[in-house]
Write a protein that holds these residues in place. Structure first.
Motif, PDB file in Angstrom:
ATOM      1  N   ILE A 128       0.857  -1.191   0.000  1.00 38.55           N
ATOM      2  CA  ILE A 128       0.000   0.000   0.000  1.00 38.55           C
ATOM      3  C   ILE A 128       0.892   1.239   0.000  1.00 38.55           C
ATOM      4  CG2 ILE A 128      -1.800   1.272   1.222  1.00 38.55           C
ATOM      5  CD1 ILE A 128      -2.703  -1.348   2.465  1.00 38.55           C
ATOM      6  N   ILE A 129       0.777   2.036  -1.069  1.00 40.29           N
ATOM      7  CA  ILE A 129       1.559   3.261  -1.214  1.00 40.29           C
ATOM      8  C   ILE A 129       0.637   4.449  -0.954  1.00 40.29           C
ATOM      9  CG2 ILE A 129       2.970   4.678  -2.766  1.00 40.29           C
ATOM     10  CD1 ILE A 129       3.576   2.108  -4.351  1.00 40.29           C
ATOM     11  N   ALA A 130       0.810   5.067   0.196  1.00 37.07           N
ATOM     12  CA  ALA A 130      -0.054   6.194   0.551  1.00 37.07           C
ATOM     13  C   ALA A 130       0.474   7.520   0.009  1.00 37.07           C
ATOM     14  CB  ALA A 130      -0.189   6.283   2.071  1.00 37.07           C
ATOM     15  N   ALA A 131       1.750   7.571  -0.346  1.00 36.29           N
ATOM     16  CA  ALA A 131       2.387   8.816  -0.791  1.00 36.29           C
ATOM     17  C   ALA A 131       1.734   9.357  -2.056  1.00 36.29           C
ATOM     18  CB  ALA A 131       3.872   8.575  -1.022  1.00 36.29           C
ATOM     19  N   ARG A 132       1.774  10.674  -2.208  1.00 35.26           N
ATOM     20  CA  ARG A 132       1.043  11.324  -3.278  1.00 35.26           C
ATOM     21  C   ARG A 132       1.902  11.692  -4.488  1.00 35.26           C
ATOM     22  NH1 ARG A 132      -3.668  13.986  -1.543  1.00 35.26           N
ATOM     23  NH2 ARG A 132      -3.258  15.747  -2.925  1.00 35.26           N
ATOM     24  N   GLY A 133       3.215  11.780  -4.317  1.00 35.85           N
ATOM     25  CA  GLY A 133       4.059  12.363  -5.350  1.00 35.85           C
ATOM     26  C   GLY A 133       4.580  11.397  -6.404  1.00 35.85           C
ATOM     27  N   LEU A 134       4.942  11.949  -7.574  1.00 33.37           N
ATOM     28  CA  LEU A 134       5.568  11.159  -8.624  1.00 33.37           C
ATOM     29  C   LEU A 134       6.930  10.645  -8.169  1.00 33.37           C
ATOM     30  CD1 LEU A 134       4.829  13.391 -11.757  1.00 33.37           C
ATOM     31  CD2 LEU A 134       3.840  11.168 -11.263  1.00 33.37           C
ATOM     32  N   GLY A 135       7.682  11.515  -7.518  1.00 32.12           N
ATOM     33  CA  GLY A 135       8.989  11.110  -7.021  1.00 32.12           C
ATOM     34  C   GLY A 135       8.882   9.971  -6.028  1.00 32.12           C
ATOM     35  N   ASP A 136       7.835   9.983  -5.215  1.00 32.92           N
ATOM     36  CA  ASP A 136       7.642   8.926  -4.223  1.00 32.92           C
ATOM     37  C   ASP A 136       7.504   7.551  -4.888  1.00 32.92           C
ATOM     38  OD1 ASP A 136       7.594  10.829  -2.149  1.00 32.92           O
ATOM     39  OD2 ASP A 136       5.479  11.223  -2.492  1.00 32.92           O
ATOM     40  N   LEU A 137       6.889   7.518  -6.062  1.00 30.15           N
ATOM     41  CA  LEU A 137       6.760   6.251  -6.791  1.00 30.15           C
ATOM     42  C   LEU A 137       8.129   5.731  -7.209  1.00 30.15           C
ATOM     43  CD1 LEU A 137       3.669   6.978  -9.085  1.00 30.15           C
ATOM     44  CD2 LEU A 137       3.717   5.663  -6.958  1.00 30.15           C
ATOM     45  N   ILE A 138       9.002   6.636  -7.620  1.00 31.18           N
ATOM     46  CA  ILE A 138      10.354   6.227  -8.018  1.00 31.18           C
ATOM     47  C   ILE A 138      11.106   5.668  -6.816  1.00 31.18           C
ATOM     48  CG2 ILE A 138      12.511   6.966  -9.077  1.00 31.18           C
ATOM     49  CD1 ILE A 138      10.021   7.065 -10.915  1.00 31.18           C
ATOM     50  N   TYR A 139      10.927   6.314  -5.648  1.00 25.02           N
ATOM     51  CA  TYR A 139      11.625   5.850  -4.442  1.00 25.02           C
ATOM     52  C   TYR A 139      11.189   4.448  -4.026  1.00 25.02           C
ATOM     53  CZ  TYR A 139      12.442  10.912  -4.077  1.00 25.02           C
ATOM     54  OH  TYR A 139      12.780  12.209  -4.335  1.00 25.02           O
ATOM     55  N   HIS A 140      10.008   4.024  -4.472  1.00 21.46           N
ATOM     56  CA  HIS A 140       9.493   2.692  -4.117  1.00 21.46           C
ATOM     57  C   HIS A 140      10.031   1.576  -5.025  1.00 21.46           C
ATOM     58  CE1 HIS A 140       6.555   4.749  -1.573  1.00 21.46           C
ATOM     59  NE2 HIS A 140       6.206   3.585  -1.095  1.00 21.46           N
ATOM     60  N   LEU A 141      10.650   1.911  -6.131  1.00 22.84           N
ATOM     61  CA  LEU A 141      11.034   0.888  -7.107  1.00 22.84           C
ATOM     62  C   LEU A 141      11.924  -0.224  -6.516  1.00 22.84           C
ATOM     63  CD1 LEU A 141      11.587   3.027 -10.339  1.00 22.84           C
ATOM     64  CD2 LEU A 141       9.808   1.318  -9.935  1.00 22.84           C
ATOM     65  N   PRO A 142      12.972   0.101  -5.728  1.00 18.22           N
ATOM     66  CA  PRO A 142      13.781  -0.993  -5.161  1.00 18.22           C
ATOM     67  C   PRO A 142      12.980  -1.946  -4.282  1.00 18.22           C
ATOM     68  CG  PRO A 142      15.004   1.055  -5.059  1.00 18.22           C
ATOM     69  CD  PRO A 142      13.593   1.417  -5.466  1.00 18.22           C
ATOM     70  N   LEU A 143      12.065  -1.417  -3.474  1.00 16.75           N
ATOM     71  CA  LEU A 143      11.225  -2.260  -2.634  1.00 16.75           C
ATOM     72  C   LEU A 143      10.370  -3.184  -3.481  1.00 16.75           C
ATOM     73  CD1 LEU A 143       9.713  -3.118  -0.005  1.00 16.75           C
ATOM     74  CD2 LEU A 143       8.204  -1.149  -0.393  1.00 16.75           C
ATOM     75  N   LEU A 144       9.684  -2.636  -4.469  1.00 15.91           N
ATOM     76  CA  LEU A 144       8.761  -3.420  -5.287  1.00 15.91           C
ATOM     77  C   LEU A 144       9.502  -4.483  -6.089  1.00 15.91           C
ATOM     78  CD1 LEU A 144       6.520  -0.459  -6.519  1.00 15.91           C
ATOM     79  CD2 LEU A 144       6.115  -1.983  -4.580  1.00 15.91           C
ATOM     80  N   ARG A 145      10.635  -4.116  -6.640  1.00 14.50           N
ATOM     81  CA  ARG A 145      11.414  -5.084  -7.419  1.00 14.50           C
ATOM     82  C   ARG A 145      11.998  -6.182  -6.521  1.00 14.50           C
ATOM     83  NH1 ARG A 145      13.692  -0.234 -11.071  1.00 14.50           N
ATOM     84  NH2 ARG A 145      12.316  -0.537 -12.866  1.00 14.50           N
TER      85      ARG A 145
END
Length: 311
Positions: free
Chosen positions: A7-24
């Motif tokens: 669950i990604i509660a963050a609102r920003g585009l940059g926040d999605l990029i910061y999640h990439l290592p976790l998701l991968r």
């Protein structure tokens, strides 16, 4: 094999990029594509469009609501979580309005980044870190079998805008989230005017809701055949344009993070009292300009020299 819901509660585009290592890392560790719940504001379906780590992305509204609407929303959200019968659930933040449905859900393994030892309490030991650093720290704490620290979006399927009439293409972003990190627009006007002396195509970007930026630009910029405004473009089109450009210039914000994630030469201006150079974690080749340490004319000169090099 372990099925995960993130669950990604963050609102920003940059926040999605910061999640990439976790998701991968989750996908590669357990061999199961992820279910992702994402705040609808960040348009993750479009940002992650060409990624392989997810099975489904579901948008949800993370807005603050009245007490009774919050209770109803928590019950509905809990029921939605239970539909997927996942083995583990990871919430990458600690807003209490999202903790409630998670605690009520049937998922056996619940992980809340920033959650305390007791229900609804918070762990503040990483408060000194930026949001991107927190995500990385909590990801490390999961001790996943596979660690993938790749922050680069998959651009292999992205088409580029081909252009034979211009030697370079440059994307300039004039605003930032809540406008708190905006460098004075007069400085951008000086940069744009200098770049217009060269055969360069310039894309000027700002939020669709901030049309007043047009009124701040001189007519010679607005009417130039080398200028193209992107404020009415979709996020898919913005990503394609950024991927087609040679340089990305702007305040430390979402477009800068997208540029860094697409391996572009990025020039990020930041005001340290409001925003640290958080996108540095994405790509070490980004150029940063601290407005407290360098005056405006120096920053302008450095950017002009770099983007017009070899022309």
């Amino acid at each position: 094999m372990k099925k995960s819901l993130v669950i990604i509660a963050a609102r920003g585009l940059g926040d999605l990029i910061y999640h990439l290592p976790l998701l991968r890392s989750l996908y590669e560790s357990y061999g199961e594509k992820l279910i992702i719940f994402s705040n609808k504001v960040n348009q993750s379906k479009k940002v992650y469009k060409h990624e392989k780590f997810y099975e489904k992305i579901i948008y949800f509204d993370n807005s603050r609501l009245s007490f009774f609407k919050t209770i109803k929303g928590a019950i509905d959200f809990k029921n939605l979580i239970n539909q997927f019968k996942v083995d583990q659930l990871i919430l990458t933040g600690s807003p209490r309005r999202l903790m409630v449905p998670i605690y009520l859900s049937k998922v056996k393994e619940k992980i809340i980044f920033g959650g305390g030892k007791f229900f609804f309490t918070k762990d503040n030991k990483y408060q000194h870190l930026t949001y991107s650093e927190k995500i990385m720290k909590y990801t490390e704490n999961l001790r996943l079998p596979v660690k993938n620290n790749n922050f680069f979006l998959n651009s292999s399927e992205l088409k580029k805008i081909e252009e034979i009439n211009f030697k370079k293409k440059i994307f300039i972003s004039l605003d930032s989230h809540h406008d708190q990190n905006n460098w004075n627009i007069k400085n951008y006007i000086k940069i744009i005017n200098k770049i217009l002396l060269y055969n360069i195509k310039i894309f000027i970007n700002f939020s669709p809701t901030k049309i007043h930026f047009i009124d701040l630009l001189p007519k010679e910029i607005i009417n130039s055949k080398n200028i193209f405004f992107t404020n009415k473009k979709t996020i898919d089109e913005i990503i394609q344009i950024i991927n087609s450009c040679d340089h990305i210039i702007g305040n430390e914000s979402g477009p800068v993070c997208l540029g860094a994630s697409l391996r572009k030469e990025v020039h990020s201006i930041y005001i340290p009292i409001h925003t640290p150079p958080e996108s540095k974690i994405i790509n070490g080749n980004t150029n940063y300009y601290n407005t407290d340490k360098e005056n405006d004319e120096t920053i302008i000169s450095k950017i002009i020299d770099r983007v017009t090099k070899n022309i």
